[in-house]
Design a protein around this motif. Structure first.
Motif, mmCIF file in Angstrom:
data_model
loop_
_atom_site.group_PDB
_atom_site.id
_atom_site.type_symbol
_atom_site.label_atom_id
_atom_site.label_comp_id
_atom_site.label_asym_id
_atom_site.label_seq_id
_atom_site.Cartn_x
_atom_site.Cartn_y
_atom_site.Cartn_z
ATOM 1 N N GLU A 74 -33.632 96.680 71.632
ATOM 2 C CA GLU A 74 -32.205 96.344 71.531
ATOM 3 C C GLU A 74 -31.395 97.105 72.574
ATOM 4 O O GLU A 74 -30.447 96.555 73.149
ATOM 5 C CB GLU A 74 -31.702 96.632 70.124
ATOM 6 C CG GLU A 74 -32.280 95.689 69.085
ATOM 7 C CD GLU A 74 -31.781 95.965 67.679
ATOM 8 O OE1 GLU A 74 -30.666 96.494 67.521
ATOM 9 O OE2 GLU A 74 -32.525 95.651 66.743
ATOM 10 N N CYS A 75 -31.758 98.357 72.840
ATOM 11 C CA CYS A 75 -31.062 99.127 73.880
ATOM 12 C C CYS A 75 -31.249 98.482 75.243
ATOM 13 O O CYS A 75 -30.300 98.389 76.028
ATOM 14 C CB CYS A 75 -31.590 100.562 73.916
ATOM 15 S SG CYS A 75 -31.150 101.554 72.496
ATOM 16 N N VAL A 76 -32.464 98.031 75.533
ATOM 17 C CA VAL A 76 -32.747 97.364 76.808
ATOM 18 C C VAL A 76 -31.918 96.084 76.922
ATOM 19 O O VAL A 76 -31.340 95.794 77.975
ATOM 20 C CB VAL A 76 -34.262 97.074 76.940
ATOM 21 C CG1 VAL A 76 -34.547 96.168 78.123
ATOM 22 C CG2 VAL A 76 -35.034 98.381 77.062
ATOM 23 N N ALA A 77 -31.829 95.325 75.828
ATOM 24 C CA ALA A 77 -31.021 94.097 75.836
ATOM 25 C C ALA A 77 -29.547 94.422 76.073
ATOM 26 O O ALA A 77 -28.868 93.719 76.834
ATOM 27 C CB ALA A 77 -31.203 93.340 74.526
ATOM 28 N N LEU A 78 -29.052 95.472 75.449
ATOM 29 C CA LEU A 78 -27.661 95.883 75.671
ATOM 30 C C LEU A 78 -27.437 96.302 77.123
ATOM 31 O O LEU A 78 -26.402 95.986 77.710
ATOM 32 C CB LEU A 78 -27.295 97.047 74.745
ATOM 33 C CG LEU A 78 -26.976 96.686 73.307
ATOM 34 C CD1 LEU A 78 -26.864 97.956 72.462
ATOM 35 C CD2 LEU A 78 -25.700 95.888 73.231
ATOM 36 N N ASP A 79 -28.405 97.008 77.692
ATOM 37 C CA ASP A 79 -28.293 97.412 79.095
ATOM 38 C C ASP A 79 -28.175 96.189 80.005
ATOM 39 O O ASP A 79 -27.358 96.164 80.918
ATOM 40 C CB ASP A 79 -29.516 98.227 79.527
ATOM 41 C CG ASP A 79 -29.518 99.635 78.971
ATOM 42 O OD1 ASP A 79 -28.478 100.076 78.448
ATOM 43 O OD2 ASP A 79 -30.575 100.282 79.050
ATOM 44 N N ARG A 80 -29.019 95.181 79.736
ATOM 45 C CA ARG A 80 -28.954 93.952 80.554
ATOM 46 C C ARG A 80 -27.602 93.289 80.416
ATOM 47 O O ARG A 80 -27.019 92.823 81.389
ATOM 48 C CB ARG A 80 -30.059 92.996 80.125
ATOM 49 C CG ARG A 80 -31.398 93.353 80.666
ATOM 50 C CD ARG A 80 -32.395 92.214 80.456
ATOM 51 N NE ARG A 80 -33.727 92.756 80.471
ATOM 52 C CZ ARG A 80 -34.571 92.778 79.442
ATOM 53 N NH1 ARG A 80 -34.244 92.206 78.309
ATOM 54 N NH2 ARG A 80 -35.744 93.328 79.552
ATOM 55 N N GLN A 81 -27.108 93.210 79.194
ATOM 56 C CA GLN A 81 -25.804 92.587 78.940
ATOM 57 C C GLN A 81 -24.705 93.360 79.657
ATOM 58 O O GLN A 81 -23.835 92.785 80.292
ATOM 59 C CB GLN A 81 -25.542 92.548 77.441
ATOM 60 C CG GLN A 81 -24.256 91.871 77.057
ATOM 61 C CD GLN A 81 -24.064 91.849 75.552
ATOM 62 O OE1 GLN A 81 -24.874 92.354 74.787
ATOM 63 N NE2 GLN A 81 -22.967 91.273 75.114
#
Length: 87
Positions: A74-81
């Motif tokens: 989820e942190c990686v997804a937030l970083d991409r966003q």
């Protein structure tokens, strides 16, 4: 407070825990991982922050390696966003 977080006395990580730790380190190279068996929340990850750090989640704790992996995903997804919003 420390007493509340202790479930049992400290012990060495099991072979399964050591394997899970190695897998997490390989899958998320920008993070430092820790495991403190005996704590109620024994798994943790902290992001290495440097001069290019622009904010975000930098520390995560979980009760299992599977939960930690899910939180890190989820942190990686937030970083991409967040990176997409800055572009």
């Amino acid at each position: 407070m420390e007493k509340l977080l202790q479930q049992a006395g400290p012990r060495e990580p099991s072979p399964e825990e050591q394997t899970a730790l190695a897998e997490l380190r390989a899958e998320f190279p920008g993070w430092c991982f820790g495991l403190t068996p005996g704590r109620l929340i024994p798994w943790d990850a902290k992001r290495r922050r440097g001069v290019s750090w622009c904010g975000g989640v930098w520390a995560v704790e979980a009760t299992t390696p599977e939960d930690l992996r899910e939180l890190l995903d989820e942190c990686v997804a937030l970083d991409r966003q967040h990176a997409g919003a800055r572009s």
